[in-house]
Design a protein around this motif. Structure first.
Motif, mmCIF file in Angstrom:
data_model
loop_
_atom_site.group_PDB
_atom_site.id
_atom_site.type_symbol
_atom_site.label_atom_id
_atom_site.label_comp_id
_atom_site.label_asym_id
_atom_site.label_seq_id
_atom_site.Cartn_x
_atom_site.Cartn_y
_atom_site.Cartn_z
ATOM 1 N N ILE A 250 0.700 -1.235 0.175
ATOM 2 C CA ILE A 250 -0.034 -0.004 -0.091
ATOM 3 C C ILE A 250 0.860 1.355 0.139
ATOM 4 O O ILE A 250 0.441 2.198 -0.742
ATOM 5 C CB ILE A 250 -0.918 0.168 1.269
ATOM 6 N N LYS A 251 1.901 1.283 0.795
ATOM 7 C CA LYS A 251 2.792 2.340 0.805
ATOM 8 C C LYS A 251 3.415 2.770 -0.537
ATOM 9 O O LYS A 251 3.442 3.838 -0.912
ATOM 10 C CB LYS A 251 3.888 2.087 1.785
ATOM 11 N N VAL B 15 -4.163 -2.691 -2.978
ATOM 12 C CA VAL B 15 -3.769 -4.051 -3.256
ATOM 13 C C VAL B 15 -5.369 -4.515 -2.932
ATOM 14 O O VAL B 15 -6.010 -4.406 -2.049
ATOM 15 C CB VAL B 15 -2.712 -4.418 -2.164
ATOM 16 N N THR B 16 -5.533 -5.797 -3.827
ATOM 17 C CA THR B 16 -6.791 -6.347 -3.954
ATOM 18 C C THR B 16 -6.416 -7.873 -3.049
ATOM 19 O O THR B 16 -5.264 -8.282 -3.437
ATOM 20 C CB THR B 16 -7.140 -6.568 -5.119
ATOM 21 N N LEU B 17 -7.197 -8.240 -2.085
ATOM 22 C CA LEU B 17 -6.884 -9.698 -1.427
ATOM 23 C C LEU B 17 -7.992 -10.471 -1.944
ATOM 24 O O LEU B 17 -9.289 -10.305 -1.907
ATOM 25 C CB LEU B 17 -7.139 -9.433 0.076
ATOM 26 N N TYR B 18 -7.630 -11.585 -2.362
ATOM 27 C CA TYR B 18 -8.544 -12.661 -2.683
ATOM 28 C C TYR B 18 -8.445 -13.842 -1.694
ATOM 29 O O TYR B 18 -7.345 -14.241 -1.172
ATOM 30 C CB TYR B 18 -8.141 -13.427 -3.990
ATOM 31 N N VAL C 13 6.331 -11.927 1.326
ATOM 32 C CA VAL C 13 7.424 -11.078 0.523
ATOM 33 C C VAL C 13 7.181 -9.544 0.868
ATOM 34 O O VAL C 13 5.891 -9.022 0.976
ATOM 35 C CB VAL C 13 6.989 -11.230 -1.035
ATOM 36 N N PHE C 14 8.331 -8.873 1.067
ATOM 37 C CA PHE C 14 8.286 -7.634 1.398
ATOM 38 C C PHE C 14 8.843 -6.583 0.539
ATOM 39 O O PHE C 14 10.186 -7.100 0.097
ATOM 40 C CB PHE C 14 8.728 -7.235 2.828
ATOM 41 N N LEU C 15 8.190 -5.668 -0.001
ATOM 42 C CA LEU C 15 9.061 -4.541 -0.862
ATOM 43 C C LEU C 15 9.202 -3.214 -0.498
ATOM 44 O O LEU C 15 8.278 -2.828 0.349
ATOM 45 C CB LEU C 15 7.983 -4.493 -2.167
ATOM 46 N N THR D 220 8.894 -1.214 14.158
ATOM 47 C CA THR D 220 9.297 0.358 13.814
ATOM 48 C C THR D 220 8.549 0.851 12.913
ATOM 49 O O THR D 220 8.238 2.345 12.961
ATOM 50 C CB THR D 220 10.754 -0.109 13.398
ATOM 51 N N ASP D 221 8.135 0.383 11.719
ATOM 52 C CA ASP D 221 7.445 1.265 10.624
ATOM 53 C C ASP D 221 5.928 1.093 10.837
ATOM 54 O O ASP D 221 5.438 2.277 10.487
ATOM 55 C CB ASP D 221 7.674 0.213 9.501
#
Length: 448
Positions: free
Chosen positions: A44-45, A50-53, A107-109, A275-276
């Motif tokens: 989202i940042k 973002v769509t969740l199925y 997974v983290f972007l 933290t974030d």
């Protein structure tokens, strides 16, 4: 350029317990949900949407209980057993009507995909090249008389180098290809579902999700654009969870496989979320407390049983230590973000650290860990001990380097100064991560 539609899929399966108490491969349930929180919030940042199925159970946890801010939620039926979990992802791929990017919940972007990648027909995480790993699974397929379809059949040839791709992220604009690929996988699983359920290899899914995708693209002469350019042959994926270099160097993490059960990896995940996104972090812990879940770290529980090494340990204010270590994590990001910040940072030895009384080498010191609410052993070498001694008072790096000069021959110091500075950065970075050293906020110095 229009951004890709980012989607995620999550399906929970009833197992007789409260859905939110399921660890689903992680060291403890809270880390599984922290993973989903961090993954969703980072998307989202970056992409703002973002769509969740998901199915009803998944919606109950992620949306109703954890209140993750998905832009859209699509409830679909779960038509596959838990063991064949990848088919729910494949079903999600099949529903896409516009260019998309599917991102797994582990997974983290920290950076959007590059323009060429975002506009690619096909996108995947990276190439995998490991004959032994894939052949082990394929041999069990063969033993159970599971016949691979074209264009994958020839891959079972023992002399064939097996190349595939990781589907931690998967997507693209070639929707016609995805229609063919998902139909291929769906037909295959429908034909062999009973036998696939009997496969004992834990990675039964990667054949019809990853290998089918790669081989069909190869047969159709479709280029795949990869998020990570390096081919991976070591299936443990060393270096894929480098939390220490976020956000300045690390832009992508996939907490796959055994990393989910790694205490160190889970601790770094928790610290990053705290933290974030502290509001989501503490909200999650409160939800789990209300469920009566006994979580991994004592500090997470309502009335923790505080372990100790010495009686004196119990006299410490662990809540205070917890908050101080939380603040340190913000300072850590700043200090080690780039070399100029590092050179202007002030450090001091944590006064709670004390040496272990022993003549053994290498020596150990005891450092406070607020999550466990106890002191833990930390191995130290001669340079660690020297730095600890020199940093009994607050010092910037320039002063510390000058102090270290007294322990070298003048000529050696001049020649090795750059190498020493690099080593010092590594020592302080690891020492700060382990709470052996503290970073002193410049505003605190100014007030003092």
């Amino acid at each position: 350029m229009k951004k890709l539609n980012v989607v995620q899929s999550f399906y929970l399966f009833p197992n007789g317990s409260e859905p939110i108490t399921q660890p689903l491969g992680f060291l403890s349930p809270e880390f599984h949900w922290m993973s989903w929180c961090l993954s969703c919030l980072q998307i989202i940042k970056l992409y703002h949407s973002v769509t969740l199925y998901t199915n009803e159970l998944g919606n109950e946890v992620l949306i109703k209980q954890l209140k993750l801010p998905y832009s859209k939620v699509v409830i679909t039926q779960n038509n596959y057993p838990a063991k064949l979990w990848a088919m729910n992802k494949i079903h999600t791929y099949s529903l896409q009507q516009e260019p998309f990017l599917h991102v797994d919940g582990d997974v983290f972007l920290w950076k959007e995909l590059g323009g060429q990648t975002q506009s690619a027909g096909l996108i995947a995480q990276n190439v995998e090249v490991n004959d032994g790993f894939y052949q082990t699974i394929l041999k069990e397929y063969q033993t159970r008389e599971i016949v691979l379809p074209e264009p994958v059949a020839e891959i079972s040839n023992a002399n064939k180098v097996i190349r595939s791709c990781n589907a931690g992220v998967l997507g693209g604009s070639d929707l016609a290809f995805f229609k063919e690929y998902t139909q291929l996988a769906t037909t295959f699983v429908a034909q062999y579902q009973e036998k696939l359920n009997e496969v004992t290899h834990k990675d039964v899914n990667i054949v019809f999700e990853q290998l089918f995708f790669y081989r069909l693209a190869e047969q159709r002469n479709k280029a795949i654009k990869y998020v990570l350019e390096d081919e991976i042959s070591d299936m443990t994926y060393p270096g894929i969870i480098n939390f220490l270099d976020i956000p300045h160097k690390t832009k992508f993490i996939h907490m796959l496989g055994t990393y989910k059960k790694s205490e160190e990896a889970c601790k770094m995940l928790a610290k990053r979320l705290r933290t974030d996104y502290p509001d989501h972090y503490y909200f999650l812990l409160n939800v789990l407390k209300k469920q009566g879940l006994k979580m991994y770290y004592p500090s997470y529980n309502e009335n923790p049983d505080i372990p100790s090494i010495q009686d004196q340990v119990n006299s410490y204010d662990w809540n205070k230590i917890y908050q101080e270590q939380h603040e340190q994590y913000h300072l850590y990001d700043q200090a080690f973000g780039n070399s100029s910040e590092f050179l202007e940072t002030n450090f001091v030895t944590n006064n709670l650290v004390y040496p272990e009384t022993t003549d053994a080498l290498p020596a150990n010191c005891m450092v406070p860990c607020s999550l466990e609410m106890k002191f833990k052993k930390r191995e130290i070498d001669e340079l660690d001990s020297l730095i600890m001694e020199l940093l009994k008072e607050v010092k910037p790096i320039a002063t510390l380097l000058e102090d270290l000069k007294n322990y070298f021959e003048p000529e050696d110091y001049t020649q090795e100064k750059e190498a020493l500075l690099e080593l010092l950065m590594l020592k302080l970075r690891k020492g700060c991560e382990d709470n052996m050293f503290l970073i002193v906020d410049r505003t605190d110095l100014a007030i003092a």
